[in-house]
Design an enzyme around this catalytic site. Structure first.
Site, PDB file in Angstrom:
ATOM      1  N   TYR A 161       6.494  -0.626  -4.765  1.00  0.00           N
ATOM      2  CA  TYR A 161       6.613   0.119  -3.495  1.00  0.00           C
ATOM      3  C   TYR A 161       7.355  -1.123  -2.424  1.00  0.00           C
ATOM      4  CZ  TYR A 161       2.522  -2.301  -2.363  1.00  0.00           C
ATOM      5  OH  TYR A 161       1.397  -2.803  -1.769  1.00  0.00           O
ATOM      6  N   ARG A 215      13.344  -8.066  -3.225  1.00  0.00           N
ATOM      7  CA  ARG A 215      12.484  -8.228  -3.654  1.00  0.00           C
ATOM      8  C   ARG A 215      11.737  -6.937  -4.304  1.00  0.00           C
ATOM      9  NH1 ARG A 215       7.211  -8.795  -1.017  1.00  0.00           N
ATOM     10  NH2 ARG A 215       6.859  -7.244   0.078  1.00  0.00           N
ATOM     11  N   ARG A 272       3.532  11.949 -21.162  1.00  0.00           N
ATOM     12  CA  ARG A 272       2.521  11.020 -21.760  1.00  0.00           C
ATOM     13  C   ARG A 272       2.448   9.973 -22.961  1.00  0.00           C
ATOM     14  NH1 ARG A 272      -2.581   8.881 -22.337  1.00  0.00           N
ATOM     15  NH2 ARG A 272      -3.062   8.031 -20.257  1.00  0.00           N
ATOM     16  N   LYS A 314       5.353  -6.080  -7.431  1.00  0.00           N
ATOM     17  CA  LYS A 314       4.611  -5.472  -6.458  1.00  0.00           C
ATOM     18  C   LYS A 314       5.185  -3.429  -6.168  1.00  0.00           C
ATOM     19  CE  LYS A 314       4.529  -4.513  -0.932  1.00  0.00           C
ATOM     20  NZ  LYS A 314       4.013  -5.028  -1.070  1.00  0.00           N
ATOM     21  N   GLU A 331      -4.847 -15.057  -2.894  1.00  0.00           N
ATOM     22  CA  GLU A 331      -4.695 -14.459  -1.320  1.00  0.00           C
ATOM     23  C   GLU A 331      -5.184 -13.268  -1.085  1.00  0.00           C
ATOM     24  OE1 GLU A 331      -0.699 -12.240  -2.434  1.00  0.00           O
ATOM     25  OE2 GLU A 331      -1.484 -11.750  -4.209  1.00  0.00           O
TER      26      GLU A 331
END
Length: 281
Positions: free
Chosen positions: A33, A52, A100, A144, A176
């Site tokens: 995301y 990114r 799945r 991310k 962070e």
């Protein structure tokens, strides 16, 4: 009035938006995301977020299912349809829907979702109070991904203690915040922040702030620091796409800069907003 959102090539009311229960983002957190800030109905650092995004997708063996130009048009259309002046646009891309199986499926159509969030970004900030907490995340924080349960749990630990956020600590050093990069400012005015690696997210706002600081002839040191060192600093702050520059005024009960935003952080915040308004597209 409901928001207009974007799901798989279509703009539609949020209440009509659906994604398959077999989507791998839902089953495996198999997706990435980005969140892009909006100021004055314009996008901040859009090119950096796309770069990114492509890197994150590549690390997970996925491709961008839409051209960067088309993606820009979708962002702008969402701003227009939702009359968004200030806030953010959230973008999520998953590997798509398949039965799945831990093995990656072949030839699935990726899922792409975008929506807006109206929120104040440029108002002056009074500062946040944080705690330290163990970093229990996986080892590829530079990607991310939508795999955000660990930072969410850590955020709730801070909230339970009446604080705003937490700085995560691994092997004795700060990595962070739960959704932000972390910085301290020494008494000599030097900015210290963790160096880039797989241990932290390579923040787009981080890059912009360090560029601004360099242009101001501020000394910058990219290295790990401890909570004790942070508590002894003159100032501290965090950066993120929708937090911009946010002062940290307390760390594990120790107040910094008199419990108010310090001069260095205040100046960086003002400059970042000014420059973002000029460069937004």
């Amino acid at each position: 009035m409901s928001r207009t959102v974007y799901v798989n090539d279509s703009f539609l009311p949020e209440e009509n938006a659906t994604v398959s229960i077999f989507d791998r983002g839902f089953l495996f957190a198999d997706g990435v995301y980005e969140v892009t800030a909006v100021l004055d109905s314009k996008l901040v650092d859009f090119a950096g977020h796309v770069t990114r995004l492509e890197r994150s997708l590549n690390e997970l063996k996925m491709e961008l299912p839409i051209s960067s130009e088309e993606l820009l048009n979708v962002h702008r259309e969402l701003i227009k349809r939702n009359n968004l002046e200030e806030g953010a646009i959230y973008l999520q891309i998953t590997r798509g829907a398949a039965d799945r199986d831990f093995a990656f499926p072949k030839d699935t159509k990726q899922t792409i979702v975008l929506f807006t969030q109206a929120k104040p970004l440029s108002a002056p900030k009074s500062g946040i109070r944080i705690i330290s907490a163990p970093d229990i995340r996986w080892g590829r924080r530079d990607i991310k991904t939508v795999q955000l349960l660990a930072p969410s749990l850590t955020k709730m630990i801070a909230k339970a203690e009446g604080k705003d956020d937490a700085w995560m600590v691994e092997d004795g050093f700060v990595t962070e915040g739960t959704s932000c990069n972390a910085y301290i400012v020494t008494k000599e005015g030097k900015i210290i922040t963790r160096d880039l690696s797989t241990s932290i997210l390579h923040g787009i706002t981080r890059a912009a702030i360090l560029k601004l600081a360099a242009e101001m002839d501020m000394e910058i040191e990219e290295r790990a620091f401890t909570i004790k060192e942070a508590q002894q600093a003159a100032e501290a702050f965090v950066t993120a796409a929708t937090a911009f520059v946010n002062p940290v005024i307390e760390i594990d009960g120790v107040e910094l800069s008199g419990g108010a935003p310090g001069p260095v952080v205040t100046r960086l915040s003002q400059l970042y907003i000014e420059e973002s308004r000029k460069a937004a597209m």
